[in-house]
Design a protein around this motif. Structure first.
Motif, PDB file in Angstrom:
ATOM      1  N   VAL A 118      -6.068  -1.462  -4.629  1.00  0.00           N
ATOM      2  CA  VAL A 118      -4.941  -2.364  -4.385  1.00  0.00           C
ATOM      3  C   VAL A 118      -3.765  -1.566  -3.822  1.00  0.00           C
ATOM      4  CG1 VAL A 118      -5.640  -3.963  -6.219  1.00  0.00           C
ATOM      5  CG2 VAL A 118      -4.010  -2.146  -6.733  1.00  0.00           C
ATOM      6  N   SER A 119      -2.848  -2.264  -3.152  1.00  0.00           N
ATOM      7  CA  SER A 119      -1.684  -1.576  -2.598  1.00  0.00           C
ATOM      8  C   SER A 119      -0.504  -1.553  -3.562  1.00  0.00           C
ATOM      9  CB  SER A 119      -1.261  -2.224  -1.278  1.00  0.00           C
ATOM     10  OG  SER A 119      -0.935  -3.577  -1.486  1.00  0.00           O
ATOM     11  N   ASP A 120      -0.482  -2.464  -4.542  1.00  0.00           N
ATOM     12  CA  ASP A 120       0.632  -2.538  -5.489  1.00  0.00           C
ATOM     13  C   ASP A 120       0.068  -2.809  -6.879  1.00  0.00           C
ATOM     14  OD1 ASP A 120       2.744  -3.625  -7.166  1.00  0.00           O
ATOM     15  OD2 ASP A 120       3.942  -3.788  -5.334  1.00  0.00           O
ATOM     16  N   GLN A 141       1.696  -5.746  -8.938  1.00  0.00           N
ATOM     17  CA  GLN A 141       1.235  -7.066  -8.501  1.00  0.00           C
ATOM     18  C   GLN A 141      -0.187  -7.336  -8.992  1.00  0.00           C
ATOM     19  OE1 GLN A 141       1.705  -7.065  -4.230  1.00  0.00           O
ATOM     20  NE2 GLN A 141       3.751  -7.937  -4.363  1.00  0.00           N
ATOM     21  N   ALA A 142      -1.035  -6.321  -8.943  1.00  0.00           N
ATOM     22  CA  ALA A 142      -2.414  -6.480  -9.417  1.00  0.00           C
ATOM     23  C   ALA A 142      -2.439  -6.758 -10.915  1.00  0.00           C
ATOM     24  CB  ALA A 142      -3.235  -5.234  -9.092  1.00  0.00           C
ATOM     25  N   VAL A 176      -4.553   2.259  -7.030  1.00  0.00           N
ATOM     26  CA  VAL A 176      -3.720   2.082  -5.835  1.00  0.00           C
ATOM     27  C   VAL A 176      -4.324   2.841  -4.657  1.00  0.00           C
ATOM     28  CG1 VAL A 176      -1.456   2.547  -4.823  1.00  0.00           C
ATOM     29  CG2 VAL A 176      -1.631   1.749  -7.183  1.00  0.00           C
ATOM     30  N   ASP A 199      -3.063   3.120  -0.542  1.00  0.00           N
ATOM     31  CA  ASP A 199      -2.110   2.697   0.491  1.00  0.00           C
ATOM     32  C   ASP A 199      -2.824   2.327   1.782  1.00  0.00           C
ATOM     33  OD1 ASP A 199       0.247   5.225  -0.525  1.00  0.00           O
ATOM     34  OD2 ASP A 199       0.051   3.168  -1.201  1.00  0.00           O
ATOM     35  N   LEU A 248      -4.078  -0.631   2.909  1.00  0.00           N
ATOM     36  CA  LEU A 248      -5.214  -1.554   2.934  1.00  0.00           C
ATOM     37  C   LEU A 248      -4.951  -2.697   3.905  1.00  0.00           C
ATOM     38  CD1 LEU A 248      -6.054  -1.997  -0.847  1.00  0.00           C
ATOM     39  CD2 LEU A 248      -7.290  -0.680   0.834  1.00  0.00           C
ATOM     40  N   LYS A 297      -5.230  -6.496   5.172  1.00  0.00           N
ATOM     41  CA  LYS A 297      -5.456  -7.815   4.563  1.00  0.00           C
ATOM     42  C   LYS A 297      -6.676  -8.453   5.217  1.00  0.00           C
ATOM     43  CE  LYS A 297      -1.741  -8.457   1.931  1.00  0.00           C
ATOM     44  NZ  LYS A 297      -1.703  -8.884   0.581  1.00  0.00           N
ATOM     45  N   ASP A 321      -6.902 -11.988  -4.533  1.00  0.00           N
ATOM     46  CA  ASP A 321      -5.738 -11.369  -5.145  1.00  0.00           C
ATOM     47  C   ASP A 321      -4.767 -10.975  -4.028  1.00  0.00           C
ATOM     48  OD1 ASP A 321      -6.594  -8.926  -4.083  1.00  0.00           O
ATOM     49  OD2 ASP A 321      -7.213  -8.093  -6.013  1.00  0.00           O
ATOM     50  N   ASP A 337      -4.200  -8.289  -2.605  1.00  0.00           N
ATOM     51  CA  ASP A 337      -4.696  -7.286  -1.670  1.00  0.00           C
ATOM     52  C   ASP A 337      -5.906  -7.770  -0.884  1.00  0.00           C
ATOM     53  OD1 ASP A 337      -3.089  -4.732  -1.946  1.00  0.00           O
ATOM     54  OD2 ASP A 337      -3.437  -5.305  -4.027  1.00  0.00           O
ATOM     55  N   ASN A 341      -8.783  -9.001  -2.131  1.00  0.00           N
ATOM     56  CA  ASN A 341     -10.063  -8.963  -2.836  1.00  0.00           C
ATOM     57  C   ASN A 341     -10.465 -10.391  -3.178  1.00  0.00           C
ATOM     58  OD1 ASN A 341     -10.486  -6.032  -3.144  1.00  0.00           O
ATOM     59  ND2 ASN A 341      -8.611  -6.151  -4.333  1.00  0.00           N
TER      60      ASN A 341
END
Length: 122
Positions: A13-15, A18-19, A54, A56, A58, A60, A109, A111, A113
């Motif tokens: 995930v990037s954040d 948020q996840a 995490v 970086d 990724l 969308k 989600d 990111d 997924n």
């Protein structure tokens, strides 16, 4: 010897915050205790674990309903699919019903997924 049980799935995930909100607060998953020195967070689902870390940069994924079920995705069994669908859409997530007509829906989600939510069999 055939595979008997899944131990964990890792999601990039990037954040992380948020996840954690999506998996912990929105989907209601419980955090798992891990005595390993890995970054990220672990969640427990019926004896299986999801490791979220995490990564970086990724890209969308595009939301194409016919392809959601064919993409790599996590599948969860849920007891009240309608209530969860309402909660997801209220929080701004796009949900699409399964094209096969079975009681399931797909969402993503933050990111990209893909998550499949299938009604639990009684």
């Amino acid at each position: 010897m055939p595979i008997q049980k899944c131990l964990h799935t890792t999601l990039l995930v990037s954040d992380l915050a948020q996840a954690e909100y999506f998996y912990g607060e929105t989907l209601g998953l419980e955090k798992a205790e891990r005595n390993l020195n890995f970054p990220g967070v672990w969640y427990q689902v019926d004896g299986y674990q999801i490791h979220i870390i995490v990564h970086d940069g990724l890209p969308k994924r595009e939301l194409i309903s016919e392809k959601w079920g064919r993409n790599s995705h996590l599948a969860f069994s849920v007891t009240d699919i309608d209530a969860l669908a309402e909660k997801l859409t209220t929080n701004g997530f796009i949900c699409q019903k399964s094209a096969s007509g079975r009681p399931a829906l797909f969402t993503q989600d933050l990111d990209g997924n893909v998550i499949e939510l299938a009604a639990a069999s009684l």
